[in-house]
Design a protein around this motif. Structure first.
Motif, PDB file in Angstrom:
ATOM      1  N   ASN A 272     -20.767 -74.489  14.436  1.00 63.04           N
ATOM      2  CA  ASN A 272     -20.401 -73.079  14.593  1.00 63.04           C
ATOM      3  C   ASN A 272     -18.906 -73.067  14.789  1.00 63.04           C
ATOM      4  OD1 ASN A 272     -23.089 -71.913  14.713  1.00 63.04           O
ATOM      5  ND2 ASN A 272     -23.265 -73.028  16.640  1.00 63.04           N
ATOM      6  N   GLY A 274     -15.270 -70.858  15.345  1.00 63.69           N
ATOM      7  CA  GLY A 274     -14.708 -69.604  15.839  1.00 63.69           C
ATOM      8  C   GLY A 274     -14.056 -68.778  14.736  1.00 63.69           C
ATOM      9  N   TYR A 275     -13.985 -67.483  14.954  1.00 57.03           N
ATOM     10  CA  TYR A 275     -13.295 -66.539  14.069  1.00 57.03           C
ATOM     11  C   TYR A 275     -13.884 -66.471  12.663  1.00 57.03           C
ATOM     12  CZ  TYR A 275      -9.916 -66.110  17.774  1.00 57.03           C
ATOM     13  OH  TYR A 275      -9.347 -65.878  18.993  1.00 57.03           O
ATOM     14  N   VAL A 277     -17.958 -66.222  10.335  1.00 55.71           N
ATOM     15  CA  VAL A 277     -19.414 -66.223  10.338  1.00 55.71           C
ATOM     16  C   VAL A 277     -19.855 -67.275   9.335  1.00 55.71           C
ATOM     17  CG1 VAL A 277     -19.678 -63.807  11.013  1.00 55.71           C
ATOM     18  CG2 VAL A 277     -19.595 -64.392   8.582  1.00 55.71           C
ATOM     19  N   LEU A 331     -19.483 -74.101  20.165  1.00 55.51           N
ATOM     20  CA  LEU A 331     -18.596 -73.396  19.263  1.00 55.51           C
ATOM     21  C   LEU A 331     -17.354 -74.259  19.061  1.00 55.51           C
ATOM     22  CD1 LEU A 331     -18.153 -70.637  17.802  1.00 55.51           C
ATOM     23  CD2 LEU A 331     -16.941 -69.895  19.852  1.00 55.51           C
ATOM     24  N   GLU A 490     -13.371 -64.364  18.377  1.00 53.61           N
ATOM     25  CA  GLU A 490     -13.859 -65.718  18.144  1.00 53.61           C
ATOM     26  C   GLU A 490     -15.329 -65.745  17.721  1.00 53.61           C
ATOM     27  OE1 GLU A 490     -13.357 -68.515  21.373  1.00 53.61           O
ATOM     28  OE2 GLU A 490     -12.991 -70.125  19.915  1.00 53.61           O
ATOM     29  N   GLU A 491     -16.125 -64.821  18.263  1.00 56.31           N
ATOM     30  CA  GLU A 491     -17.547 -64.815  17.897  1.00 56.31           C
ATOM     31  C   GLU A 491     -17.942 -63.463  17.306  1.00 56.31           C
ATOM     32  OE1 GLU A 491     -20.372 -67.153  20.452  1.00 56.31           O
ATOM     33  OE2 GLU A 491     -18.759 -66.852  21.901  1.00 56.31           O
ATOM     34  N   ASP A 493     -20.179 -62.626  15.297  1.00 54.58           N
ATOM     35  CA  ASP A 493     -21.611 -62.314  15.246  1.00 54.58           C
ATOM     36  C   ASP A 493     -22.310 -62.735  16.540  1.00 54.58           C
ATOM     37  OD1 ASP A 493     -21.334 -64.984  14.704  1.00 54.58           O
ATOM     38  OD2 ASP A 493     -22.590 -64.991  12.901  1.00 54.58           O
ATOM     39  N   GLY A 494     -21.584 -62.630  17.639  1.00 58.69           N
ATOM     40  CA  GLY A 494     -22.195 -62.901  18.939  1.00 58.69           C
ATOM     41  C   GLY A 494     -23.239 -61.846  19.294  1.00 58.69           C
ATOM     42  N   ARG A 497     -23.492 -57.884  18.478  1.00 59.93           N
ATOM     43  CA  ARG A 497     -22.309 -57.494  17.730  1.00 59.93           C
ATOM     44  C   ARG A 497     -22.613 -57.312  16.256  1.00 59.93           C
ATOM     45  NH1 ARG A 497     -17.192 -61.064  19.982  1.00 59.93           N
ATOM     46  NH2 ARG A 497     -16.629 -59.590  21.589  1.00 59.93           N
ATOM     47  N   PHE A 499     -20.915 -57.927  13.032  1.00 62.07           N
ATOM     48  CA  PHE A 499     -19.727 -58.718  12.662  1.00 62.07           C
ATOM     49  C   PHE A 499     -18.715 -57.944  11.824  1.00 62.07           C
ATOM     50  CE2 PHE A 499     -20.536 -60.019   8.195  1.00 62.07           C
ATOM     51  CZ  PHE A 499     -21.822 -59.555   8.046  1.00 62.07           C
TER      52      PHE A 499
END
Ligand code: ATP
Ligand code: MG
Length: 566
Positions: A272, A274-275, A277, A331, A490-491, A493-494, A497, A499
């Protein structure tokens, strides 16, 4: 071969991780008679991304290190989402990453006949049955992790009836969703995947390889383990979310007369980053909704996007080596990928002079019409890269940022009355600022210390700033695309959220830049550093009449800086 990933590795050590330990132990014990056979099994429903690259480096890497082979197997069991465009791009990307499957390219669809026969065996052995429950009922009957499932009314259907119904499913006599073939395992299992999982479903759709030959398609869990066994895979390596599927993988292989010793599944943590998907579904959305220019948009985390951006396969392999292989999801800081890219480009990039946002400089004491060819270093990191000539003349461009009319303290570049060195050339001093009617700066009038270039009497004179430049009469215009991270957080699609709310509106800026003339014959296979600015590469769309460069990455390495601090 001492370097299995064909990558220059600073530590020069062979990768080591828990999966490689298992492979080494199997070799020692002779579990598979010395054979090591891995596979990379993409579903052809999208382009490969940097996460897949991790899996490719692991599977092909293990094969290379152990004189084994790695199969490329298209897991094409879900015809509704698959396409030949993806089959082609996947092959191109794996090859580009530097790996070779030799003759070992397969499709799960090659085994549809054999998989069907195995299903018949399961039915005959009383280990599978045709179930009448609808999709909704299947979910309801399945229960939940802490709620036991309910047995289907079809569960104890006689073998003969199951055989007849399964044959009719295959013959196309039943509509989509009317029945499924299910394994008969245990509806009370604490593992939901063992509660009589579906093995086959009816799907009256064309398949990109088998056409209309089949209207029932095997489920992933059923097809995957058997494809592994048929290909005599030894170590079937997948990501952690399949850990809970492993008992089913083993159960299916233990019921059937597959070649022995059979494969085993091992799981590692997916990448995974960051920044960005990584799910193909989301990447497809970006493409379909035209939020990016395509799968190979240089902002995409796809292999094709990274390639178009100017990242090299060596940088990707190196990154995959660095992140290692573990059992814990986390991550990964995108700064680490960027660091690997910079480290690689620093070694290979040819230094060039280019001005992205030009401002004109006239050297009032330099003769009109005179042109000097100055020597410039191609790559200080590579003694064999040599030098080239760069034309110098009375009218130049410098970077707008390298001049300030009212500079703050500690600004060492050009300002009225101050001196800077022009890289590979003279020291100049700003005498006058020319503005247009609106007050915008249009030209700087400067004088050069004509003895200060290499070999001159004042060549050794030190000034605090050095800036880059191009000769106005000799510069070529080029479209320059400045790419940045695709998302602002950074995330993206956390949890909870959407995306697409976090797309970076400034992820692409297009400029017309002034380049030194040697860049007119730039080569797509080479990499460039525009000095003091960033790394660039020639875009695949570039034509000599209208060159186009993509910014691969800026020069500032935040990851290395953190390491030094830490
Ligand atoms: P996505 O979730 O992006 O759709 P996927 O797992 O469905 O990916 P596949 O085509 O099935 O995509 O993946 C092929 C192989 O690549 C699988 O073995 C899978 O485990 C591995 N893989 C996919 N994503 C990652 C990742 N982020 N990190 C490491 N390996 C990955
Ligand atoms: Mg998958």
């Amino acid at each position: 071969m001492s370097d299995p990933t064909q990558t220059p590795q600073p530590s020069a050590e062979r990768p080591s991780d828990f999966i490689r330990d298992i492979v080494a132990e199997d070799l020692k014990q002779g579990t598979y008679g010395g054979r090591v056979v891995t596979r990379f099994p993409p579903e052809p429903n999208g382009y490969l991304h940097i996460g897949h690259a991790k899996s490719i480096c692991l599977n092909f890497g293990i094969a290379l290190e152990n004189n084994g082979v790695c199969h490329l197997r298209f897991d094409d069991t879900n015809p509704t989402r698959e396409d030949v465009e993806y089959v082609d791009s996947i092959q191109e990307d794996v090859r580009w990453l530097g790996f070779d499957w030799g003759k070992n390219m397969f499709y799960a669809s090659d085994y549809f006949g054999q998989l069907y026969d195995y299903a018949v065996e399961l039915i005959k052995a009383g280990k599978a049955y045709v179930c009448d429950l609808t999709a909704e009922q299947l979910i309801e009957y399945r229960g939940a992790p802490n709620v036991p499932g309910k047995e289907s009314p079809s569960r104890n259907r006689p073998v003969e009836e199951n055989l007849d119904l399964f044959a009719r499913m295959r013959a196309g006599e039943l509509p989509d969703g009317a029945k499924t073939l299910r394994a008969k395992i245990d509806m009370a299992s604490s593992n939901i995947h063992m509660r009589d999982p579906a093995l086959y479903r009816i799907r009256k759709v064309e398949h990109h390889r088998t056409g209309s030959q089949w209207c029932i398609y095997p489920m992933y869990d059923y097809a995957h383990c058997l494809s592994d066994a048929i290909e005599r895979i030894t170590h079937s390596i997948c990501t952690l979310e399949f850990e809970v599927h492993r008992p089913l993988y083993d159960w299916i292989l233990d019921q059937l007369p597959v070649p022995q010793p059979r494969p085993h599944q091992y799981e590692f943590a997916r990448l995974n980053l960051g920044y960005t998907v990584m799910s193909k579904r989301k990447l497809l959305q970006l493409v379909e909704e035209k939020l990016v220019s395509g799968w190979d948009d240089p902002r995409m985390p796809t292999v094709a996007g990274l390639r178009r951006r100017g990242v090299t396969p060596a940088a990707i392999r190196h990154f995959c080596h660095r992140i290692g292989v573990t059992k814990y999801n986390g991550l990964t800081d995108i700064a680490l990928l960027e660091h690997s890219v910079r480290e690689d480009l620093n070694k290979r990039a040819l230094r060039r002079l280019a001005v992205l946002r030009p401002i004109k400089v006239v050297l009032t004491n330099y003769p009109e019409g005179k042109v000097e060819e100055l020597d410039a270093t191609n790559n200080p990191e590579d003694p064999n890269a040599g030098t080239r000539k760069v034309p110098f003349s009375r009218v130049l461009y410098i970077e707008r940022d390298d001049f300030m009319e009212n500079p703050p303290k500690k600004y060492f570049r050009l300002f009225p009355g101050n001196e800077v060195r022009l890289k590979y050339a003279y020291i100049i001093k700003c005498d006058e600022v020319i503005k247009d009617a609106g007050g915008a700066i249009v030209e700087l009038r400067c004088t050069a210390d004509l003895d200060s270039k290499s070999g001159g009497a004042t060549a050794g004179r030190k000034v605090k700033g050095t800036i880059h430049w191009v000769s106005a009469a000799h510069a070529i215009d080029a479209e320059v695309r400045l790419y940045d991270r695709l998302f602002t957080v950074e995330e993206p699609d956390g949890e909870g959220r959407d995306f697409k709310q976090f797309l970076n509106p400034n992820s692409l800026e297009i400029l017309t830049a002034k380049l030194e003339p040697s860049l007119g014959t730039a080569d797509q296979a080479k990499r460039y550093q525009f000095e003091r600015l960033a790394y660039f590469s020639l875009d695949r769309d570039s034509v000599p009449a209208k060159p186009a460069f993509n910014r691969t990455i800026t020069l500032k390495d935040t990851w290395a800086k953190e390491q030094r601090k830490g």
